[in-house]
Enzyme design. Structure first.
Site, PDB file in Angstrom:
ATOM      1  N   CYS A 165     -23.830   7.881   6.120  1.00 47.58           N
ATOM      2  CA  CYS A 165     -22.669   7.964   5.544  1.00 47.58           C
ATOM      3  C   CYS A 165     -21.446   7.226   5.992  1.00 47.58           C
ATOM      4  O   CYS A 165     -21.840   6.152   6.760  1.00 47.58           O
ATOM      5  CB  CYS A 165     -22.588   9.285   5.484  1.00 47.58           C
ATOM      6  SG  CYS A 165     -23.025  10.982   6.023  1.00 47.58           S
ATOM      7  N   ARG A 183     -25.676   0.893   3.270  1.00 49.06           N
ATOM      8  CA  ARG A 183     -26.053   1.081   5.013  1.00 49.06           C
ATOM      9  C   ARG A 183     -26.652   3.111   4.535  1.00 49.06           C
ATOM     10  O   ARG A 183     -27.319   3.408   4.950  1.00 49.06           O
ATOM     11  CB  ARG A 183     -24.386   2.610   5.806  1.00 49.06           C
ATOM     12  CG  ARG A 183     -24.097   1.396   5.571  1.00 49.06           C
ATOM     13  CD  ARG A 183     -22.442   2.097   6.082  1.00 49.06           C
ATOM     14  NE  ARG A 183     -23.094   2.376   7.627  1.00 49.06           N
ATOM     15  CZ  ARG A 183     -22.879   1.584   8.694  1.00 49.06           C
ATOM     16  NH1 ARG A 183     -22.576   0.427   8.447  1.00 49.06           N
ATOM     17  NH2 ARG A 183     -23.122   2.819   9.856  1.00 49.06           N
ATOM     18  N   TRP A 232     -25.793  10.604   3.345  1.00 55.93           N
ATOM     19  CA  TRP A 232     -27.089  10.162   3.578  1.00 55.93           C
ATOM     20  C   TRP A 232     -27.230  11.615   4.083  1.00 55.93           C
ATOM     21  O   TRP A 232     -26.968  12.323   4.987  1.00 55.93           O
ATOM     22  CB  TRP A 232     -27.403   9.322   4.674  1.00 55.93           C
ATOM     23  CG  TRP A 232     -28.701   9.303   4.528  1.00 55.93           C
ATOM     24  CD1 TRP A 232     -29.399  10.100   6.538  1.00 55.93           C
ATOM     25  CD2 TRP A 232     -29.756   8.236   4.455  1.00 55.93           C
ATOM     26  NE1 TRP A 232     -30.782   9.514   6.572  1.00 55.93           N
ATOM     27  CE2 TRP A 232     -30.463   8.798   6.170  1.00 55.93           C
ATOM     28  CE3 TRP A 232     -29.708   7.302   3.606  1.00 55.93           C
ATOM     29  CZ2 TRP A 232     -31.675   8.013   4.802  1.00 55.93           C
ATOM     30  CZ3 TRP A 232     -31.062   6.768   3.683  1.00 55.93           C
ATOM     31  CH2 TRP A 232     -32.033   6.824   4.016  1.00 55.93           C
ATOM     32  N   ASN A 274     -18.179  11.976   8.524  1.00 51.38           N
ATOM     33  CA  ASN A 274     -19.320  11.861   9.198  1.00 51.38           C
ATOM     34  C   ASN A 274     -19.652  12.169   9.876  1.00 51.38           C
ATOM     35  O   ASN A 274     -19.038  12.577  10.999  1.00 51.38           O
ATOM     36  CB  ASN A 274     -19.479  10.198   9.302  1.00 51.38           C
ATOM     37  CG  ASN A 274     -19.587   9.286   7.962  1.00 51.38           C
ATOM     38  OD1 ASN A 274     -19.159  10.083   6.753  1.00 51.38           O
ATOM     39  ND2 ASN A 274     -18.971   7.761   8.081  1.00 51.38           N
ATOM     40  N   GLY A 275     -21.310  12.454  10.857  1.00 53.64           N
ATOM     41  CA  GLY A 275     -21.023  13.423  11.479  1.00 53.64           C
ATOM     42  C   GLY A 275     -22.043  14.028  11.644  1.00 53.64           C
ATOM     43  O   GLY A 275     -22.091  15.070  10.467  1.00 53.64           O
ATOM     44  N   GLU A 301     -48.379   0.030  19.564  1.00 56.62           N
ATOM     45  CA  GLU A 301     -46.645  -0.660  18.459  1.00 56.62           C
ATOM     46  C   GLU A 301     -45.891  -1.657  18.840  1.00 56.62           C
ATOM     47  O   GLU A 301     -45.786  -2.634  17.804  1.00 56.62           O
ATOM     48  CB  GLU A 301     -45.295   0.898  18.345  1.00 56.62           C
ATOM     49  CG  GLU A 301     -44.136   0.409  18.098  1.00 56.62           C
ATOM     50  CD  GLU A 301     -44.408   0.364  16.920  1.00 56.62           C
ATOM     51  OE1 GLU A 301     -45.291   0.966  16.431  1.00 56.62           O
ATOM     52  OE2 GLU A 301     -43.161   0.216  15.900  1.00 56.62           O
ATOM     53  N   LYS A 336     -45.282  -4.589  16.514  1.00 56.06           N
ATOM     54  CA  LYS A 336     -44.638  -5.404  16.050  1.00 56.06           C
ATOM     55  C   LYS A 336     -44.262  -6.897  16.043  1.00 56.06           C
ATOM     56  O   LYS A 336     -43.940  -7.995  15.315  1.00 56.06           O
ATOM     57  CB  LYS A 336     -43.163  -4.922  17.267  1.00 56.06           C
ATOM     58  CG  LYS A 336     -42.314  -3.757  17.124  1.00 56.06           C
ATOM     59  CD  LYS A 336     -41.379  -3.533  16.054  1.00 56.06           C
ATOM     60  CE  LYS A 336     -41.580  -3.369  14.555  1.00 56.06           C
ATOM     61  NZ  LYS A 336     -42.333  -2.028  14.411  1.00 56.06           N
ATOM     62  N   GLU A 346     -46.281  -8.556  13.283  1.00 50.19           N
ATOM     63  CA  GLU A 346     -44.845  -8.492  11.797  1.00 50.19           C
ATOM     64  C   GLU A 346     -44.230  -9.386  11.840  1.00 50.19           C
ATOM     65  O   GLU A 346     -44.060 -10.171  11.028  1.00 50.19           O
ATOM     66  CB  GLU A 346     -44.362  -7.119  12.050  1.00 50.19           C
ATOM     67  CG  GLU A 346     -44.833  -5.906  11.598  1.00 50.19           C
ATOM     68  CD  GLU A 346     -44.034  -4.638  11.258  1.00 50.19           C
ATOM     69  OE1 GLU A 346     -43.855  -4.020  12.486  1.00 50.19           O
ATOM     70  OE2 GLU A 346     -44.274  -4.574  10.351  1.00 50.19           O
ATOM     71  N   HIS A 401     -64.337  -2.755  29.209  1.00 46.58           N
ATOM     72  CA  HIS A 401     -65.317  -2.765  28.531  1.00 46.58           C
ATOM     73  C   HIS A 401     -65.504  -3.826  27.295  1.00 46.58           C
ATOM     74  O   HIS A 401     -66.573  -3.595  26.370  1.00 46.58           O
ATOM     75  CB  HIS A 401     -65.443  -1.435  27.935  1.00 46.58           C
ATOM     76  CG  HIS A 401     -65.874   0.447  28.921  1.00 46.58           C
ATOM     77  ND1 HIS A 401     -67.107   0.557  29.331  1.00 46.58           N
ATOM     78  CD2 HIS A 401     -64.453   0.755  29.103  1.00 46.58           C
ATOM     79  CE1 HIS A 401     -66.434   1.115  30.015  1.00 46.58           C
ATOM     80  NE2 HIS A 401     -65.066   1.892  30.089  1.00 46.58           N
ATOM     81  N   LYS A 421     -40.772  -3.231   2.609  1.00 42.88           N
ATOM     82  CA  LYS A 421     -40.290  -1.899   3.656  1.00 42.88           C
ATOM     83  C   LYS A 421     -41.117  -0.975   3.654  1.00 42.88           C
ATOM     84  O   LYS A 421     -41.482  -0.023   4.155  1.00 42.88           O
ATOM     85  CB  LYS A 421     -39.084  -1.987   2.559  1.00 42.88           C
ATOM     86  CG  LYS A 421     -38.089  -1.253   4.287  1.00 42.88           C
ATOM     87  CD  LYS A 421     -38.349  -1.145   5.555  1.00 42.88           C
ATOM     88  CE  LYS A 421     -37.467  -0.154   6.394  1.00 42.88           C
ATOM     89  NZ  LYS A 421     -38.736  -0.221   7.796  1.00 42.88           N
TER      90      LYS A 421
HETATM   91  O1  M6R Z   1     -42.345   4.342   5.799  1.00 38.60           O
HETATM   92  P1  M6R Z   1     -43.164   4.315   6.644  1.00 38.60           P
HETATM   93  O2  M6R Z   1     -42.873   4.641   7.304  1.00 38.60           O
HETATM   94  O3  M6R Z   1     -44.561   5.620   6.056  1.00 38.60           O
HETATM   95  O4  M6R Z   1     -43.791   3.546   6.423  1.00 38.60           O
HETATM   96  C1  M6R Z   1     -45.218   3.188   7.126  1.00 38.60           C
HETATM   97  C2  M6R Z   1     -45.445   1.727   7.814  1.00 38.60           C
HETATM   98  O5  M6R Z   1     -45.502   0.669   6.317  1.00 38.60           O
HETATM   99  C3  M6R Z   1     -44.306   1.138   8.481  1.00 38.60           C
HETATM  100  O6  M6R Z   1     -44.307   2.250   9.608  1.00 38.60           O
HETATM  101  C4  M6R Z   1     -45.144  -0.158   8.875  1.00 38.60           C
HETATM  102  O7  M6R Z   1     -46.000  -0.481   9.838  1.00 38.60           O
HETATM  103  C5  M6R Z   1     -44.140  -1.038   9.525  1.00 38.60           C
HETATM  104  N1  M6R Z   1     -43.635  -2.031   8.712  1.00 38.60           N
HETATM  105  C6  M6R Z   1     -43.630  -1.229  10.450  1.00 38.60           C
HETATM  106  O8  M6R Z   1     -42.874  -1.869  10.935  1.00 38.60           O
END
Ligand code: M6R
Length: 604
Positions: free
Chosen positions: A2, A27, A80, A104-105, A480, A484, A487, A503, A599
């Site tokens: 928000c 935001r 939001w 907000n909050g 994860e 990162k 990507e 293995h 995204k």
């Molecule tokens: O919006 P979502 O969480 O469903 O998106 C899933 C993936 O597309 C998302 O997590 C993607 O792997 C990101 N770019 C990871 O950083």
């Protein structure tokens, strides 16, 4: 997240508020509104969706506060959704009989307050926590006829995190304000006596030079040319670069989002973690009745949060839990039975594969829950229940705060189900809750830690590949960490269960194979240690992350001593995020918008 704006002065108040809200659009929000007051004329406008919807309404229905040289006060808000859907009723400003508030909050004790005020005859029209603030104010004003006193009494009763602006016909030339937990700034305008409020710098730039970033617990009242604060404040000069301001001074949105994880998880837990219990208003306890298995479906980072949760559901709720990548699940002709609870996890709520998987489960008659960051997104509309992450908008394509808030929500769900199913002792629940409360601390980015990641990153810009390894929940964390890095650095990286390296993948080991080893003190330390020793013996370059020093590592990142593996998990998460980001920076890549990625992936 928000946003708040406020203005006192003799310019076009509505225009100023709307322009201010536009500056906060980055935001994220799903509805917006403004309220303006000129003597005893009070006008309010609210609209769902984009600010231009609000702007159109204002243009069509205005009767006051647009012509210059007439003093007026106004407050505005972008919302939001967290409590209640994004509707006009739930949009701010919220009205009593003669006062308006933006907030907000989260007001943690809003239910108790609402009950008390309803008994006293107040009528509520929204599903929000915010509405109690304005009713509480009028409740006290009706007793004392003193706005300042009523405002002070009001803020004394509020629990949670909040920044508030309140205007009232009883004092039409003033804005009452309070900051506790959520950000709020007040600035002196460049023109005579005018005063601006905003929840971040962007709306103030170009209109004001001197600003106070309010500290927690500071309240006050402003009128033209005058601001009274409840405590001492420090005036500073506003930065003048808008993009810089939108990123709160960080270099990238990703960096900002890594740093704000410690704050957003507080919102995630707020109202859900109470004394010695977990409470989800969004869930009916019956959702777990007759359930013998949980199936989680998600993609990317959200899938990693799901995999982490599978360990926690089995461990804490004593319920079988399987996790599937949504694109695989859709076409495997899955066998679904009605005693399975289907959980989808998604930041956006729009990922096509996850959404389709959810529809398949619904069609098969399974109960479903969406763990999601965006209210009113497609998944929240399909699922039987939704638990919102409350992470605020995530702009960096590389997901960061969505993962930490997802993990917190799922961990809380595991505890909630464990308790509901009577498989979790009160003592164990107490310890876990205490640990949850320490998560913000583990997510805090210490400057030495960031500097260490930055310095180390220069040694990891080449090589023929990275293996991130871990065991138990540190295996999904390793996945994860590798995702990162892939990507945003475009370097090849894999996440692997540490015990599985022997293995096959260990055949790759040589000095140009970089192993990032997650070595928590409180979960299978000896096991992971021997896995890393095996890699070291084959000359892999090792970067160990651990609170226990490890002599065989080439590089070492020391994490804090804690008493629970999940606290180690969150600190290591931050290390992995920073490490990837710093490598990407050194390689000159676009950190926030890496090549080939979007995204939100709304296609198959
Ligand atoms: O919006 P979502 O969480 O469903 O998106 C899933 C993936 O597309 C998302 O997590 C993607 O792997 C990101 N770019 C990871 O950083």
């Amino acid at each position: 997240m928000c946003g708040i704006v406020g203005y006192i002065g003799n310019k076009n108040t509505k225009g100023i508020l709307i322009e201010g809200l536009k500056e906060l659009e980055y935001r994220g929000y799903d509805s917006a509104g403004i309220a303006v007051l000129q003597d005893d004329k009070l006008e309010v406008f609210k609209a769902v969706g984009k600010i231009k919807n609000l702007e159109e309404k204002v243009l069509q229905n205005t009767t006051c506060c647009v012509t210059p040289n007439e003093m007026s006060t106004g407050i505005g808000h972008t919302r939001w959704a967290t409590h209640g859907k994004p509707t006009e009723f739930n949009a701010h400003p919220h009205l009593g009989i003669y006062s308006y508030v933006v907030h907000n909050g989260i007001i943690e004790n809003y239910k108790e307050l609402k009950e008390e005020l309803t008994h006293a005859g107040h009528i509520f029209v929204s599903q929000t926590d915010t509405e109690v603030i304005v009713h509480l104010f009028e409740f006290y004003f009706n007793q004392s006829n003193d706005a300042q006193k009523a405002f002070d009494e009001t803020i004394k009763r509020l629990e949670g995190a909040y920044s508030i602006l309140l205007i009232t016909k009883s004092e039409p030339h003033k804005i009452f304000f309070m900051k506790h937990g959520s950000p709020l700034a007040v600035a002196k305008g460049n023109d005579d006596g005018e005063i601006y409020f905003a929840s971040s710098d962007a709306p103030l730039i170009g209109l004001a030079n001197d600003v106070v970033y309010l500290e927690d617990g500071v309240s006050g009242v402003a009128s033209v040319g005058n601001i009274e604060f409840s405590d001492e404040v420090k005036w500073t000069t506003l930065p003048q670069n808008k993009l810089f301001a939108q990123k709160d001074g960080y270099r990238f949105f990703m960096e900002k989002e890594i740093y704000e994880q410690k704050d957003v998880v507080i919102d995630t837990m707020m109202g859900r973690l109470k004394n010695d219990e977990i409470n989800f208003d969004e869930l009916d306890k019956s959702i777990i009745e007759g359930i013998n298995e949980i199936k989680i479906c998600a993609c990317g980072t959200s899938y990693h949060a799901g995999l982490t949760a599978s360990y926690l559901f089995e461990r804490l709720s004593k319920i079988r839990c399987t996790v599937e990548i949504a694109s695989e699940f859709r076409y495997k002709e899955p066998l679904l039975s009605k005693d399975t609870l289907f959980i989808v996890i998604s930041q956006s709520g729009e990922t096509a594969d996850t959404l389709e998987a959810l529809k398949m489960a619904k069609n098969a008659g399974l109960k479903s829950i969406a763990v999601c960051n965006v209210d009113n997104s497609s998944m929240t509309r399909v699922a039987d229940a939704t638990i919102l992450l409350r992470a605020g908008i995530e702009k960096g394509v590389a997901s960061t705060k969505a993962f930490s808030t997802q993990t917190v929500v799922l961990w809380m769900m595991a505890l909630y189900f464990g308790k509901t199913r009577n498989v979790l002792s009160t003592e164990k629940l107490k310890t876990e809750l205490q640990t949850l409360k320490n998560v913000p601390n583990s997510l805090k980015v210490e400057s030495q830690l960031h500097e260490k990641c930055r310095r180390l990153s220069k040694r990891y810009l080449h090589g023929h590949g990275f293996f991130f390894i871990g065991r138990d929940v540190f295996y999904p964390l390793a996945l994860e960490g590798a995702l990162k890095l892939k990507e945003i650095s475009y370097l090849h990286a894999e996440g692997y269960p540490a015990g599985e390296m022997k293995h096959g993948p260990i055949a790759l080991a040589d000095p140009e194979l970089f192993t990032i080893a997650l070595m928590p003190q409180h979960l299978h330390y000896d096991k992971i240690k021997s896995n890393v020793e095996e890699l070291s013996a084959r000359d892999s370059t090792i970067c160990a992350i651990s609170p226990i020093s490890f002599e065989l590592s080439d590089d070492f990142i020391l994490t804090a001593e804690t008493n629970h593996y999940m606290l180690e998990f969150f600190e290591m998460l931050v290390v992995l995020q920073l490490f990837s980001m710093e490598i990407s920076v050194r390689l000159g890549n676009d950190v926030d918008m890496p090549r080939n990625l979007a995204k939100s992936v709304t296609v198959e």
